[in-house]
Design an enzyme around this catalytic site. Structure first.
Site, mmCIF file in Angstrom:
data_model
loop_
_atom_site.group_PDB
_atom_site.id
_atom_site.type_symbol
_atom_site.label_atom_id
_atom_site.label_comp_id
_atom_site.label_asym_id
_atom_site.label_seq_id
_atom_site.Cartn_x
_atom_site.Cartn_y
_atom_site.Cartn_z
ATOM 1 C CB CYS A 213 -1.005 0.028 1.033
ATOM 2 S SG CYS A 213 -2.715 1.037 0.883
ATOM 3 C CG HIS B 270 -3.278 -2.815 4.209
ATOM 4 N ND1 HIS B 270 -2.268 -2.299 4.702
ATOM 5 C CD2 HIS B 270 -3.921 -2.093 3.241
ATOM 6 C CE1 HIS B 270 -2.506 -1.124 4.474
ATOM 7 N NE2 HIS B 270 -3.299 -0.792 3.623
ATOM 8 C CD GLU C 245 -0.333 -4.969 6.133
ATOM 9 O OE1 GLU C 245 -0.169 -5.876 5.085
ATOM 10 O OE2 GLU C 245 -0.678 -3.881 6.189
HETATM 11 N N1 GLN Z 1 -3.688 6.415 1.035
HETATM 12 C C1 GLN Z 1 -2.199 6.288 1.852
HETATM 13 C C2 GLN Z 1 -1.202 6.967 1.210
HETATM 14 O O1 GLN Z 1 -1.215 7.583 0.076
HETATM 15 C C3 GLN Z 1 -1.913 4.787 1.308
HETATM 16 C C4 GLN Z 1 -3.097 3.945 2.413
HETATM 17 C C5 GLN Z 1 -2.344 2.725 3.030
HETATM 18 O O2 GLN Z 1 -1.304 2.394 3.024
HETATM 19 N N2 GLN Z 1 -3.417 1.911 3.474
HETATM 20 O O3 GLN Z 1 -0.216 6.871 1.526
#
Ligand code: GLN
Length: 202
Positions: free
Chosen positions: A88, A181, A183
């Site tokens: 992410c 994610h 995890e």
């Molecule tokens: N929206 C977040 C970002 O731009 C990422 C979201 C996440 O890691 N769950 O950093």
């Protein structure tokens, strides 16, 4: 998975612990019998066989990477083929191309990434993904304010797509990126996949 527990139980996988859900990654790794030290300073990188960059807020992690003097060492390691996995926000930080400027990152992986690609309406969702490298069953992925992969260079292999074809997981050599994610679920196949890649290549 062909390679079982024991072959990668010797590995030490650092988890970048500046911000975000690093504790959850550490828990999965430790459940797999893998040492998972927190990485907050350059010296913490000594002796680790790979590093996970967790989800969180990419702008914050980027800022903390600079203030903790980790940005340059990690850029160099990535260029030297060190195994890195970004989930992410971590994927955002691995990308060479971002839809936004002003987020200094590792610029390691030949992918273009768009932040917050699903907008406010679908802030968070789950999807069952077909991931050939994981085999059956389908992989239940949790997306939270997730980015997407918009373009990939020739050395990048897309590992998973949403039903509309949008790439959400990819690898390039020892670099792994997932928009979701792993995890946050009880399915540890992506963690085992990352470990298996490291065990194979060392
Ligand atoms: N929206 C977040 C970002 O731009 C990422 C979201 C996440 O890691 N769950 O950093």
């Amino acid at each position: 998975m062909v390679i079982g527990h024991l072959s990668f139980a010797m590995a030490t996988i650092g988890v970048l612990a500046l911000q975000g859900d690093f504790r959850e990654h550490r828990r999965v790794l430790e459940d797999l019998g893998v040492a998972a030290p927190e990485v907050r300073l350059p010296g913490d990188l000594e002796g680790v066989d790979g590093l996970i960059i967790p989800g969180g807020e990419s702008t914050t992690i980027s800022r903390l990477l600079r203030t903790s003097h980790l940005l340059e060492p990690l850029r160099k390691l990535a260029g030297d083929g060190f195994p890195l996995w970004g989930t992410c926000a971590g994927m955002i930080l691995l990308a060479k191309r971002l839809d936004e400027t002003g987020i200094p990152a590792l610029e390691a992986m030949d992918i273009g990434v768009r932040r917050n690609a699903f907008g406010r309406q679908v802030d968070s969702f789950e999807a069952d993904l077909q991931v050939a490298v994981l085999g059956d069953p389908l992989y239940r992925a949790v997306f939270i304010r997730a980015p997407i992969i918009e373009d990939v260079g020739p050395a990048v292999e897309v590992l998973a797509r949403l039903p509309d074809g949008t790439p959400v997981a990819a690898r390039q050599g020892r670099l792994l990126a997932t928009a979701f994610h792993p995890e946050l679920t009880s399915d540890s196949r992506f963690h085992r996949f990352f470990l298996e890649q490291i065990a194979r290549q060392t």
